[in-house]
Structures are given as C-alpha cells and as structure tokens.
Design an enzyme around this catalytic site. Sequence first.
Site, PDB file in Angstrom:
ATOM      1  N   ASN A 157     -37.692  80.093  -4.429  1.00 48.96           N
ATOM      2  CA  ASN A 157     -36.676  81.014  -3.911  1.00 48.96           C
ATOM      3  C   ASN A 157     -35.752  80.218  -2.992  1.00 48.96           C
ATOM      4  O   ASN A 157     -36.083  79.946  -1.842  1.00 48.96           O
ATOM      5  CB  ASN A 157     -37.387  82.150  -3.149  1.00 48.96           C
ATOM      6  CG  ASN A 157     -36.406  83.139  -2.555  1.00 48.96           C
ATOM      7  OD1 ASN A 157     -35.194  82.984  -2.671  1.00 48.96           O
ATOM      8  ND2 ASN A 157     -36.942  84.159  -1.905  1.00 48.96           N
ATOM      9  N   LYS A 198     -38.157  78.754  -0.211  1.00 47.82           N
ATOM     10  CA  LYS A 198     -39.554  79.220  -0.168  1.00 47.82           C
ATOM     11  C   LYS A 198     -40.198  78.910  -1.512  1.00 47.82           C
ATOM     12  O   LYS A 198     -39.524  79.020  -2.543  1.00 47.82           O
ATOM     13  CB  LYS A 198     -39.594  80.730   0.039  1.00 47.82           C
ATOM     14  CG  LYS A 198     -39.411  81.153   1.468  1.00 47.82           C
ATOM     15  CD  LYS A 198     -39.815  82.623   1.609  1.00 47.82           C
ATOM     16  CE  LYS A 198     -38.738  83.378   2.326  1.00 47.82           C
ATOM     17  NZ  LYS A 198     -38.704  84.786   2.127  1.00 47.82           N
ATOM     18  N   ARG A 226     -36.198  82.815  -8.328  1.00 48.76           N
ATOM     19  CA  ARG A 226     -35.563  84.057  -7.897  1.00 48.76           C
ATOM     20  C   ARG A 226     -34.051  83.838  -7.914  1.00 48.76           C
ATOM     21  O   ARG A 226     -33.552  82.867  -7.354  1.00 48.76           O
ATOM     22  CB  ARG A 226     -35.995  84.398  -6.472  1.00 48.76           C
ATOM     23  CG  ARG A 226     -35.262  85.619  -5.955  1.00 48.76           C
ATOM     24  CD  ARG A 226     -35.502  85.808  -4.480  1.00 48.76           C
ATOM     25  NE  ARG A 226     -34.869  87.031  -4.046  1.00 48.76           N
ATOM     26  CZ  ARG A 226     -34.178  87.127  -2.918  1.00 48.76           C
ATOM     27  NH1 ARG A 226     -34.015  86.096  -2.129  1.00 48.76           N
ATOM     28  NH2 ARG A 226     -33.637  88.280  -2.577  1.00 48.76           N
ATOM     29  N   HIS A 229     -33.216  93.844  -4.095  1.00 50.32           N
ATOM     30  CA  HIS A 229     -34.671  94.017  -3.910  1.00 50.32           C
ATOM     31  C   HIS A 229     -35.325  94.548  -5.186  1.00 50.32           C
ATOM     32  O   HIS A 229     -36.406  95.150  -5.143  1.00 50.32           O
ATOM     33  CB  HIS A 229     -35.003  95.031  -2.780  1.00 50.32           C
ATOM     34  CG  HIS A 229     -34.685  94.557  -1.396  1.00 50.32           C
ATOM     35  ND1 HIS A 229     -34.213  95.412  -0.421  1.00 50.32           N
ATOM     36  CD2 HIS A 229     -34.796  93.342  -0.817  1.00 50.32           C
ATOM     37  CE1 HIS A 229     -34.047  94.741   0.706  1.00 50.32           C
ATOM     38  NE2 HIS A 229     -34.388  93.483   0.492  1.00 50.32           N
ATOM     39  N   HIS A 289     -38.403 100.067   0.687  1.00 49.57           N
ATOM     40  CA  HIS A 289     -38.591  98.648   1.030  1.00 49.57           C
ATOM     41  C   HIS A 289     -37.939  98.459   2.403  1.00 49.57           C
ATOM     42  O   HIS A 289     -36.714  98.355   2.517  1.00 49.57           O
ATOM     43  CB  HIS A 289     -37.928  97.753  -0.033  1.00 49.57           C
ATOM     44  CG  HIS A 289     -38.014  96.291   0.275  1.00 49.57           C
ATOM     45  ND1 HIS A 289     -38.754  95.398  -0.469  1.00 49.57           N
ATOM     46  CD2 HIS A 289     -37.449  95.546   1.258  1.00 49.57           C
ATOM     47  CE1 HIS A 289     -38.644  94.183   0.052  1.00 49.57           C
ATOM     48  NE2 HIS A 289     -37.841  94.257   1.092  1.00 49.57           N
ATOM     49  N   LEU A 290     -38.772  98.469   3.446  1.00 47.57           N
ATOM     50  CA  LEU A 290     -38.245  98.415   4.809  1.00 47.57           C
ATOM     51  C   LEU A 290     -38.640  97.098   5.460  1.00 47.57           C
ATOM     52  O   LEU A 290     -39.758  96.950   5.963  1.00 47.57           O
ATOM     53  CB  LEU A 290     -38.779  99.601   5.639  1.00 47.57           C
ATOM     54  CG  LEU A 290     -38.638 100.996   5.005  1.00 47.57           C
ATOM     55  CD1 LEU A 290     -39.231 102.059   5.914  1.00 47.57           C
ATOM     56  CD2 LEU A 290     -37.184 101.318   4.675  1.00 47.57           C
ATOM     57  N   GLY A 291     -37.749  96.125   5.395  1.00 45.95           N
ATOM     58  CA  GLY A 291     -37.978  94.838   6.046  1.00 45.95           C
ATOM     59  C   GLY A 291     -36.761  94.554   6.910  1.00 45.95           C
ATOM     60  O   GLY A 291     -36.039  95.474   7.302  1.00 45.95           O
ATOM     61  N   ARG A 327     -27.690  94.216   9.644  1.00 46.63           N
ATOM     62  CA  ARG A 327     -26.604  94.751   8.800  1.00 46.63           C
ATOM     63  C   ARG A 327     -26.352  96.216   9.132  1.00 46.63           C
ATOM     64  O   ARG A 327     -27.294  96.970   9.388  1.00 46.63           O
ATOM     65  CB  ARG A 327     -26.955  94.639   7.321  1.00 46.63           C
ATOM     66  CG  ARG A 327     -27.115  93.214   6.840  1.00 46.63           C
ATOM     67  CD  ARG A 327     -27.368  93.170   5.339  1.00 46.63           C
ATOM     68  NE  ARG A 327     -28.067  91.970   4.975  1.00 46.63           N
ATOM     69  CZ  ARG A 327     -29.072  91.907   4.100  1.00 46.63           C
ATOM     70  NH1 ARG A 327     -29.479  92.994   3.460  1.00 46.63           N
ATOM     71  NH2 ARG A 327     -29.641  90.764   3.837  1.00 46.63           N
ATOM     72  N   ASP A 369     -36.026  92.944  15.607  1.00 49.63           N
ATOM     73  CA  ASP A 369     -37.426  93.018  15.152  1.00 49.63           C
ATOM     74  C   ASP A 369     -38.026  94.368  15.538  1.00 49.63           C
ATOM     75  O   ASP A 369     -38.007  94.758  16.709  1.00 49.63           O
ATOM     76  CB  ASP A 369     -38.231  91.865  15.779  1.00 49.63           C
ATOM     77  CG  ASP A 369     -39.591  91.729  15.118  1.00 49.63           C
ATOM     78  OD1 ASP A 369     -40.356  92.711  15.089  1.00 49.63           O
ATOM     79  OD2 ASP A 369     -39.882  90.635  14.608  1.00 49.63           O
ATOM     80  N   GLY A 409     -42.283  98.607   6.534  1.00 40.73           N
ATOM     81  CA  GLY A 409     -42.977  99.635   5.746  1.00 40.73           C
ATOM     82  C   GLY A 409     -44.484  99.411   5.684  1.00 40.73           C
ATOM     83  O   GLY A 409     -45.271 100.366   5.680  1.00 40.73           O
ATOM     84  N   GLU A 410     -44.902  98.126   5.646  1.00 39.88           N
ATOM     85  CA  GLU A 410     -46.328  97.820   5.529  1.00 39.88           C
ATOM     86  C   GLU A 410     -47.044  97.873   6.880  1.00 39.88           C
ATOM     87  O   GLU A 410     -48.250  98.123   6.934  1.00 39.88           O
ATOM     88  CB  GLU A 410     -46.524  96.419   4.926  1.00 39.88           C
ATOM     89  CG  GLU A 410     -46.163  96.340   3.460  1.00 39.88           C
ATOM     90  CD  GLU A 410     -46.023  94.913   2.953  1.00 39.88           C
ATOM     91  OE1 GLU A 410     -46.708  94.010   3.469  1.00 39.88           O
ATOM     92  OE2 GLU A 410     -45.214  94.699   2.030  1.00 39.88           O
ATOM     93  N   GLU A 454     -43.200  89.824  -4.369  1.00 35.57           N
ATOM     94  CA  GLU A 454     -42.129  89.425  -5.283  1.00 35.57           C
ATOM     95  C   GLU A 454     -42.483  88.143  -6.024  1.00 35.57           C
ATOM     96  O   GLU A 454     -42.147  87.979  -7.195  1.00 35.57           O
ATOM     97  CB  GLU A 454     -40.819  89.259  -4.491  1.00 35.57           C
ATOM     98  CG  GLU A 454     -40.260  90.599  -4.028  1.00 35.57           C
ATOM     99  CD  GLU A 454     -39.230  90.469  -2.926  1.00 35.57           C
ATOM    100  OE1 GLU A 454     -39.634  90.321  -1.750  1.00 35.57           O
ATOM    101  OE2 GLU A 454     -38.033  90.522  -3.221  1.00 35.57           O
TER     102      GLU A 454
HETATM  103  P1  AMP Z   1     -39.532  91.299   5.908  1.00 38.73           P
HETATM  104  O1  AMP Z   1     -38.040  91.158   5.864  1.00 38.73           O
HETATM  105  O2  AMP Z   1     -40.083  92.168   4.835  1.00 38.73           O
HETATM  106  O3  AMP Z   1     -40.244  89.983   6.043  1.00 38.73           O
HETATM  107  O4  AMP Z   1     -39.854  92.096   7.258  1.00 38.73           O
HETATM  108  C1  AMP Z   1     -39.651  91.498   8.525  1.00 38.73           C
HETATM  109  C2  AMP Z   1     -39.651  92.571   9.586  1.00 38.73           C
HETATM  110  O5  AMP Z   1     -40.865  93.340   9.550  1.00 38.73           O
HETATM  111  C3  AMP Z   1     -39.621  92.020  10.996  1.00 38.73           C
HETATM  112  O6  AMP Z   1     -38.332  91.700  11.401  1.00 38.73           O
HETATM  113  C4  AMP Z   1     -40.170  93.171  11.785  1.00 38.73           C
HETATM  114  O7  AMP Z   1     -39.108  94.031  12.101  1.00 38.73           O
HETATM  115  C5  AMP Z   1     -41.086  93.895  10.819  1.00 38.73           C
HETATM  116  N1  AMP Z   1     -42.506  93.761  11.197  1.00 38.73           N
HETATM  117  C6  AMP Z   1     -43.348  92.735  10.927  1.00 38.73           C
HETATM  118  N2  AMP Z   1     -44.574  92.975  11.457  1.00 38.73           N
HETATM  119  C7  AMP Z   1     -44.504  94.182  12.075  1.00 38.73           C
HETATM  120  C8  AMP Z   1     -45.425  95.003  12.814  1.00 38.73           C
HETATM  121  N3  AMP Z   1     -46.684  94.621  13.017  1.00 38.73           N
HETATM  122  N4  AMP Z   1     -44.975  96.182  13.300  1.00 38.73           N
HETATM  123  C9  AMP Z   1     -43.702  96.572  13.090  1.00 38.73           C
HETATM  124  N5  AMP Z   1     -42.793  95.858  12.401  1.00 38.73           N
HETATM  125  C10 AMP Z   1     -43.174  94.687  11.909  1.00 38.73           C
END
Ligand code: AMP
Length: 398
Positions: A7, A14, A91, A180, A208-210, A241, A283, A333-334, A384
Amino acid sequence: MNILVINCGSSSLKFQLIDMDNESVTAKGLCERIGMDGSRIVYTPGDKDKITIESPMPTHTEAIQVVLDCLTGAENGVIKDLSAIDAVGHRVVHGGEKFAESIVIDDAVIAAIEECNELAPLHNPANLIGINVCKKLMPGVPMVAVFDTAFHQTMPPKAYLYGLPLKAYKEYRVRRYGFHGTSHRFVSKHVAEYLGKKPEDLKTIVCHLGNGASICAVDHGKSVDTSMGFTPLAGLVMGTRSGDIDPAILEYYADKEDISLKQAIQVLNKESGLAGLTGGKSDCRDLEAGYHAGDEDCINAMEIFCYDVAKYVGAYAAALNGVDVIAFTAGIGENSGFVRSKVCEYLGYLGVQIDAEANSQRGDDMTISTPDSKVTVCVIPTNEELMIARDTKELVEA
Ligand code: AMP
C-alpha cells in the site's frame, strides 16, 4: 502461497507478507518519510518484536528494496529469497469507472490506472510507482490491483450523479465514486459469515469510522450508496477533513482568508473536521478524554461526529428500505464503545437496542445488540490487507 501486499502512499509504504495457506501474516511493516530526511522502516518479522531501521529512501524504489532486504535478511528475514513471493497485491485508490473489480496488472491496466491519476492526484501516482518498482525488482511475479473505488461501482445513477450540468459527469468524470471499498466489502461479507448468513440475504450498513470515515449501504452484498464522494473529503466529519459542507463556503472562506481555492481545499482536507473544531485534536481518544473532562469544544466535536454518523445510518436505512445489520469497523468503530453507544442512542426508532455490557468489551468480531433488538449491531475488525491478498490469490490462481 505467499502474497506480498503493498500500500504505497505519497511518502509512506505499508506492507504485509501473508501466507495464504492459513491466511496468517508472516511479516509486516511501514516505511515512513520516503523522499525526506530521517526515512526509516518499522518492521515486524513474524511473532518477534518490531524493529526500527533508519535507512535512506530518496524514492519508493529504495523503500521497496529495503522491504525486500528485510524479508530476505539473514537475521530477521522470513523467507529465503524473493522466489518465495508468489504474487504481489497492490492497493490502488482510484479505478474510476473502468474497474468494478480487482484485476491482474498488465501494461493496459497500468495505462488505465494512469488515466485515473487526475481523479486522485495525491494517491494514484504513488500507487503506480509501487507497481512499477515491484515490476522492476520482481520481474515475472504476477501482480494484482485492488481498487478502493471498485466495490461502489454497483451504485445506481440516482446515488452517484450530482445535481450539476451533465457535462461535469460526461466530459469531466465528476460523480460519486466512494472510497474504503475494500474495507466495506470485507466487513459486509465477514459480518454475514459471522452471523451464519449469506451477504445476499442481508441489508447491511457498514460504518467505517477511522481517521478517515465513511458509511456504506450494502443491499444484498452490493454497495448502493456511500458517504464519500468524488473525493474522500465528502460525507462525515472526519479526523482532519470537513466532510459535507455547503460548497459556497469555499469561495467565501478563501476570500476572507485571502487564500486560493487550492489552499482552501487544503484547509478542508488537513485543518478541519474534529481537529478544526477543537484546535488540533483529531484522535478520538483525546476527544473522549476532553468530553469527559467537560471541554466544550471536545463535547461539540464528539456530538457532531456521532450525530453525523446517526444521520447517515438513518438515510441509508431509508435507501435500503430497512436494515438487518449495522457493522462498526476501523480505529474508532472497533475501539470506541462510547461513540458506538452515542450513535445507537439515535437509532431507537429502528428498533436498535444495545447491550451495554457487550458494548464495553474489546475483542474480535462481536455482537453488541440485545437478542430482541430489531437490528443486529456488530463490531467487525476490518482487514483490507487480507481482502487484497484473497483477491490476488483468486485472480493469480485463475
Ligand atoms: P484508523 O484510521 O482506522 O487507523 O483509525 C485511527 C483512529 O482510531 C485514531 O485516530 C483514533 O481516533 C481512533 N482510535 C484508535 N484507538 C482508539 C481507542 N482505543 N478509543 C477510541 N478511538 C480510538
């Protein structure tokens, strides 16, 4: 069969080496600061601890060479030589309307990806560099492109056309593409398997909440709408964003700040969203801490984010004329029971009932709704890389 998943970002790369006999990760890592001072690789061989190696990487060619050296190295290598890599899965962010599925890479595919560069100028050129470098360093090894946009190519025109002069679509390819897609595809399939059902039997909404975030309405296995648009800037408020805004704000804000439209878009991409609302906190963990400490900006940011997610879930429940499953995935989300429970508080009218005890757990695939909830709500870790490796194996074997 060993598959190397690559990726390539503009200054990062990555990778994972996946043994497809048991779908296990043999080694993985990340090259950072490619083309800058202080470039390095963070490499995790098998079950061992991660190692950080400083190494000059003026271009992606050196970065991929460093990756291959790590994988085959005497001390921390995991394969004897490059002949142990059976295929490479790449990717690729944007496949335009050309690619509705993953595809084995040949010269015509490379040319078609190049044609999509103007649609994703920050991402596709880097993805192509990765492809070209692997072609050079591993001649003859089959390679597959897996597109972030492909899963959403099943959206109907009513979901993908914007209310713009038709020439924007017909001549300039302006439409909703969505992103995504590899994650939405993985999660919508996997949640069905986890529940002992077939994807074709379910109406699913994937959240998908990242740091980047998008929602997808999946009707019997097919994406029918998604919150990101022509670019990944649209939809939900995200880490940095803005998500959806009134488009007229762009010119107004650029005039006020005396900046170009290009610079204003940069503000929307890099300085907005949760970070913009809180003076720099993107974050979710920091925002949750601020929320509980009574910080007004953090409270507003979290409320806006969860409200946004709930509004899209409501819209997609309407688009699907009902919903069987809601699946949360990606970093927030996770991991954030707090966000999941705040989102689900809005969804009582759909018959969603959350089991607070289950929602407070951490773990693999899990169900967080009560047995009598009208909608099953699950947490499904996305993967992914595995999806890319599975596509690569299937296409190469065919
Ligand atoms: P991703 O883009 O899917 O890697 O998600 C990254 C984001 O997940 C980080 O910027 C955090 O906002 C969130 N995150 C990661 N670990 C936690 C956690 N234990 N509790 C809440 N949010 C988290």
